[in-house]
Design a protein around this motif. Structure first.
Motif, PDB file in Angstrom:
ATOM      1  N   UNK A 144       0.748  -1.235  -0.314  1.00  0.00           N
ATOM      2  CA  UNK A 144       0.143   0.206   0.110  1.00  0.00           C
ATOM      3  C   UNK A 144       0.914   1.508  -0.057  1.00  0.00           C
ATOM      4  N   UNK A 145       2.035   1.273   0.807  1.00  0.00           N
ATOM      5  CA  UNK A 145       3.032   1.762   0.794  1.00  0.00           C
ATOM      6  C   UNK A 145       3.660   2.778  -0.584  1.00  0.00           C
ATOM      7  N   UNK A 146       4.003   1.407  -1.249  1.00  0.00           N
ATOM      8  CA  UNK A 146       4.407   1.657  -2.572  1.00  0.00           C
ATOM      9  C   UNK A 146       3.622   2.038  -3.455  1.00  0.00           C
ATOM     10  N   UNK A 147       2.183   2.194  -3.573  1.00  0.00           N
ATOM     11  CA  UNK A 147       1.137   2.522  -4.434  1.00  0.00           C
ATOM     12  C   UNK A 147       1.267   4.170  -4.246  1.00  0.00           C
ATOM     13  N   UNK A 148       1.354   3.960  -2.842  1.00  0.00           N
ATOM     14  CA  UNK A 148       0.912   6.030  -2.889  1.00  0.00           C
ATOM     15  C   UNK A 148       1.875   6.334  -2.468  1.00  0.00           C
ATOM     16  N   UNK A 149       3.210   5.762  -2.156  1.00  0.00           N
ATOM     17  CA  UNK A 149       4.368   6.603  -3.403  1.00  0.00           C
ATOM     18  C   UNK A 149       5.097   7.338  -4.996  1.00  0.00           C
ATOM     19  N   UNK A 150       3.500   6.012  -5.526  1.00  0.00           N
ATOM     20  CA  UNK A 150       4.128   6.434  -7.118  1.00  0.00           C
ATOM     21  C   UNK A 150       5.169   5.078  -8.244  1.00  0.00           C
ATOM     22  N   UNK A 151       4.961   5.904  -9.146  1.00  0.00           N
ATOM     23  CA  UNK A 151       6.216   4.850  -9.200  1.00  0.00           C
ATOM     24  C   UNK A 151       5.259   3.312 -10.210  1.00  0.00           C
ATOM     25  N   UNK A 152       5.909   2.792 -10.352  1.00  0.00           N
ATOM     26  CA  UNK A 152       5.529   1.155 -11.354  1.00  0.00           C
ATOM     27  C   UNK A 152       5.109   0.013 -10.385  1.00  0.00           C
ATOM     28  N   UNK A 153       4.351  -0.681 -10.850  1.00  0.00           N
ATOM     29  CA  UNK A 153       3.039  -1.080  -9.481  1.00  0.00           C
ATOM     30  C   UNK A 153       4.765  -2.182  -9.342  1.00  0.00           C
ATOM     31  N   UNK A 154       5.115  -2.598  -8.045  1.00  0.00           N
ATOM     32  CA  UNK A 154       6.195  -3.945  -8.077  1.00  0.00           C
ATOM     33  C   UNK A 154       5.003  -5.342  -8.067  1.00  0.00           C
ATOM     34  N   UNK A 155       4.854  -6.425  -8.695  1.00  0.00           N
ATOM     35  CA  UNK A 155       3.727  -7.427  -8.366  1.00  0.00           C
ATOM     36  C   UNK A 155       4.297  -8.454  -8.226  1.00  0.00           C
TER      37      UNK A 155
END
Length: 275
Positions: A74-85
């Motif tokens: 959730x924090x990564x998504x809020x920070x922006x940038x490519x999704x890490x999946x």
């Protein structure tokens, strides 16, 4: 963190953030972290590609640990940038041939999923990891004992063409039927369809793991000239050269996909017939 050679800056930024967030959430050290997909196959495009990973854990994560992983993503998504999946697995899972999708913790489109079926548990991901996986943490993929079974992979790829991609073509044809003369259509959809099928055809014909771009290049080299214009259009769209294309271009792309799938699944030799 191991420094894989020549990672795109956007990938390095997300990975650094991810590892810092794992530490902040007190997630136990991963047994291994590997990059697959477009990054591993040198087809990553900043602003368009996701970052696909396989995370190997020493044991299945507890409910509490899954909650902390959800906070990380959730924090990564809020920070922006490519999704890490990607999925979170034990090495024992990688040592079994995946004959069906499985319910494991995973991230998709930037959101952590728990209790859902993960489609990344499949023979194609195992093959990509075994042959091309880029190590961020842990031992190299060659030391993991990955169950890479060529016959299972081939059956999976043919099944994927017959099910997912055949349905995709039907849905696209229905959408195009509602278009008025002179309308345009999504260039992204053209690239996704034509190159998505082409990369599977390349794998079936050569036993190689390739990116979407690699699949398109293979199609230009091996498939009849009739299809070359639409394949080139799909490659250009994949590179971001255009956002919209004429409806007729997409129809030609769907025709290519149908011919290629028919050839690969033994229904006809139309796609590769050079006479």
């Amino acid at each position: 963190m191991t420094q894989p050679d020549m990672l795109p800056r956007a990938v390095e930024t997300v990975l650094t953030d991810y590892l810092e967030r794992l530490d902040a959430e007190r997630v136990p050290s991963l047994h291994g972290l590997y990059l697959v997909g477009s990054v591993a196959l040198d087809d990553f495009r900043a602003g368009a590609s996701d970052i696909d990973f396989v995370a190997v854990m020493d044991s299945e994560p507890s409910s509490g640990l899954r909650e902390r992983l959800a906070q990380v993503h959730a924090g990564l998504t809020e920070a922006g940038g490519p999704h890490l999946d990607g999925p979170y697995l034990t090495v024992e899972v990688l040592r079994r041939v995946p004959t069906d999708y499985a319910s494991v913790p995973f991230s998709l489109e930037g959101r952590f999923r728990d209790g859902e079926v993960c489609r990344e548990v499949n023979p194609a991901v195992w093959r990509c990891l075994a042959r091309h996986g880029r190590t961020v943490l842990g031992p190299p993929p060659s030391k993991l004992g990955i169950a890479d079974d060529g016959e299972v992979l081939r059956a999976y790829q043919v099944g994927n063409l017959r099910t997912y991609w055949s349905r995709w073509i039907e849905q696209a044809e229905t959408a195009l039927a509602a278009k008025a003369p002179g309308d345009d259509a999504s260039a992204t959809a053209l690239a996704w369809g034509v190159l998505g099928v082409a990369r599977i055809i390349c794998a079936l014909e050569t036993d190689r793991v390739v990116s979407k771009s690699g699949g398109g290049r293979h199609a230009l080299a091996e498939h009849p000239g009739r299809w070359h214009p639409v394949i080139r259009e799909a490659l250009a769209a994949h590179e971001g050269a255009m956002e919209r294309v004429p409806v007729e271009t997409v129809r030609e792309g769907l025709a290519y996909m149908r011919a290629a799938i028919a050839t690969a699944t033994g229904q006809t030799a139309a796609c590769n017939d050079r006479t």
